[in-house]
Design a protein around this motif. Sequence first.
Motif, PDB file in Angstrom:
ATOM      1  N   ASN A   2      40.972  64.632   4.478  1.00 48.81           N
ATOM      2  CA  ASN A   2      41.668  65.652   4.202  1.00 48.81           C
ATOM      3  C   ASN A   2      43.157  65.730   4.359  1.00 48.81           C
ATOM      4  O   ASN A   2      43.350  66.139   2.918  1.00 48.81           O
ATOM      5  CB  ASN A   2      40.824  66.522   4.548  1.00 48.81           C
ATOM      6  N   LYS A   3      43.948  65.349   5.282  1.00 52.25           N
ATOM      7  CA  LYS A   3      45.040  65.868   5.509  1.00 52.25           C
ATOM      8  C   LYS A   3      46.253  64.781   4.616  1.00 52.25           C
ATOM      9  O   LYS A   3      46.808  65.347   3.776  1.00 52.25           O
ATOM     10  CB  LYS A   3      45.270  65.300   6.962  1.00 52.25           C
ATOM     11  N   THR A   4      45.559  63.157   4.107  1.00 53.08           N
ATOM     12  CA  THR A   4      45.907  62.737   2.919  1.00 53.08           C
ATOM     13  C   THR A   4      45.689  63.615   2.128  1.00 53.08           C
ATOM     14  O   THR A   4      47.194  63.114   1.376  1.00 53.08           O
ATOM     15  CB  THR A   4      45.009  61.525   3.267  1.00 53.08           C
ATOM     16  N   LYS A   6      45.685  66.358   1.015  1.00 58.04           N
ATOM     17  CA  LYS A   6      46.367  67.292   1.076  1.00 58.04           C
ATOM     18  C   LYS A   6      47.844  67.369   0.670  1.00 58.04           C
ATOM     19  O   LYS A   6      49.001  67.325  -0.101  1.00 58.04           O
ATOM     20  CB  LYS A   6      46.854  68.036   2.210  1.00 58.04           C
ATOM     21  N   GLU A   7      48.409  65.993   1.438  1.00 56.27           N
ATOM     22  CA  GLU A   7      49.826  65.439   1.010  1.00 56.27           C
ATOM     23  C   GLU A   7      49.606  64.601  -0.105  1.00 56.27           C
ATOM     24  O   GLU A   7      51.336  64.934  -1.071  1.00 56.27           O
ATOM     25  CB  GLU A   7      49.576  64.530   2.438  1.00 56.27           C
ATOM     26  N   VAL A   8      49.384  64.390  -0.496  1.00 58.20           N
ATOM     27  CA  VAL A   8      48.773  63.528  -2.155  1.00 58.20           C
ATOM     28  C   VAL A   8      49.155  64.961  -2.895  1.00 58.20           C
ATOM     29  O   VAL A   8      50.025  64.403  -3.947  1.00 58.20           O
ATOM     30  CB  VAL A   8      48.253  62.657  -2.447  1.00 58.20           C
ATOM     31  N   ILE A  10      50.730  67.813  -2.468  1.00 59.01           N
ATOM     32  CA  ILE A  10      52.163  68.295  -2.343  1.00 59.01           C
ATOM     33  C   ILE A  10      52.992  67.372  -3.259  1.00 59.01           C
ATOM     34  O   ILE A  10      53.752  68.127  -3.717  1.00 59.01           O
ATOM     35  CB  ILE A  10      52.195  68.506  -1.074  1.00 59.01           C
ATOM     36  N   ILE A  11      53.458  66.567  -2.903  1.00 55.92           N
ATOM     37  CA  ILE A  11      53.689  65.445  -3.656  1.00 55.92           C
ATOM     38  C   ILE A  11      53.632  64.967  -5.099  1.00 55.92           C
ATOM     39  O   ILE A  11      54.942  65.235  -5.925  1.00 55.92           O
ATOM     40  CB  ILE A  11      53.446  63.784  -2.565  1.00 55.92           C
ATOM     41  N   THR A  13      52.395  66.943  -7.200  1.00 59.59           N
ATOM     42  CA  THR A  13      52.796  68.457  -7.107  1.00 59.59           C
ATOM     43  C   THR A  13      55.041  68.720  -7.397  1.00 59.59           C
ATOM     44  O   THR A  13      55.699  69.227  -8.058  1.00 59.59           O
ATOM     45  CB  THR A  13      52.587  69.808  -7.162  1.00 59.59           C
TER      46      THR A  13
END
Length: 177
Positions: A2-4, A6-8, A10-11, A13
Amino acid sequence: MNKTIKEVFIIFTAALVTGLIANFISPRGIALIRDDSSRYVIDSAGVNNGFDIKKRGKLNKAGFYEPVNIPVEVAKQLFDDNVKFIDGREDFEFKEGRIKGAINISYKEFKDKTIEQKQQIMKDLNKEQMLVSYCSSDSCEISIDNAYEMAKAGYNDIKIYLGGYKEWTKLGYPAEK
């Protein structure tokens, strides 16, 4: 996991926003929505009232004069004035029939050439002389595409006859095989 995600997200976007901002502020930015509204426009309102066939298209941001669409009446007038017609269809179609005196520059082969190669193909044509691009009929876009390729190669006065060979022969205008 789930964290991965979100990071993808954000990057992705951040990259998208940065790209859009850079494109917006760049003087050479790319239009996000393509406008082809003028592609088929024919200024025939003044054909019989002083339509200026000598008028070139506008000089655009890319640095070439945009081709101008013309109706059949203007195409016939230009033919009568010995303006060179360029048939953009493939060689076998050209050999089956063409506007009298036309030369063949097949769009299929022409489009992927470099500017220098296009100029070499058109070396016998003056870059300032008026040329008329056509293809088979009004449902064929080759005349438009070929005209733009010629204009990008530095030919400054290209007209597009959208009616093409089909309309020309239907009206009984001069053709040859």
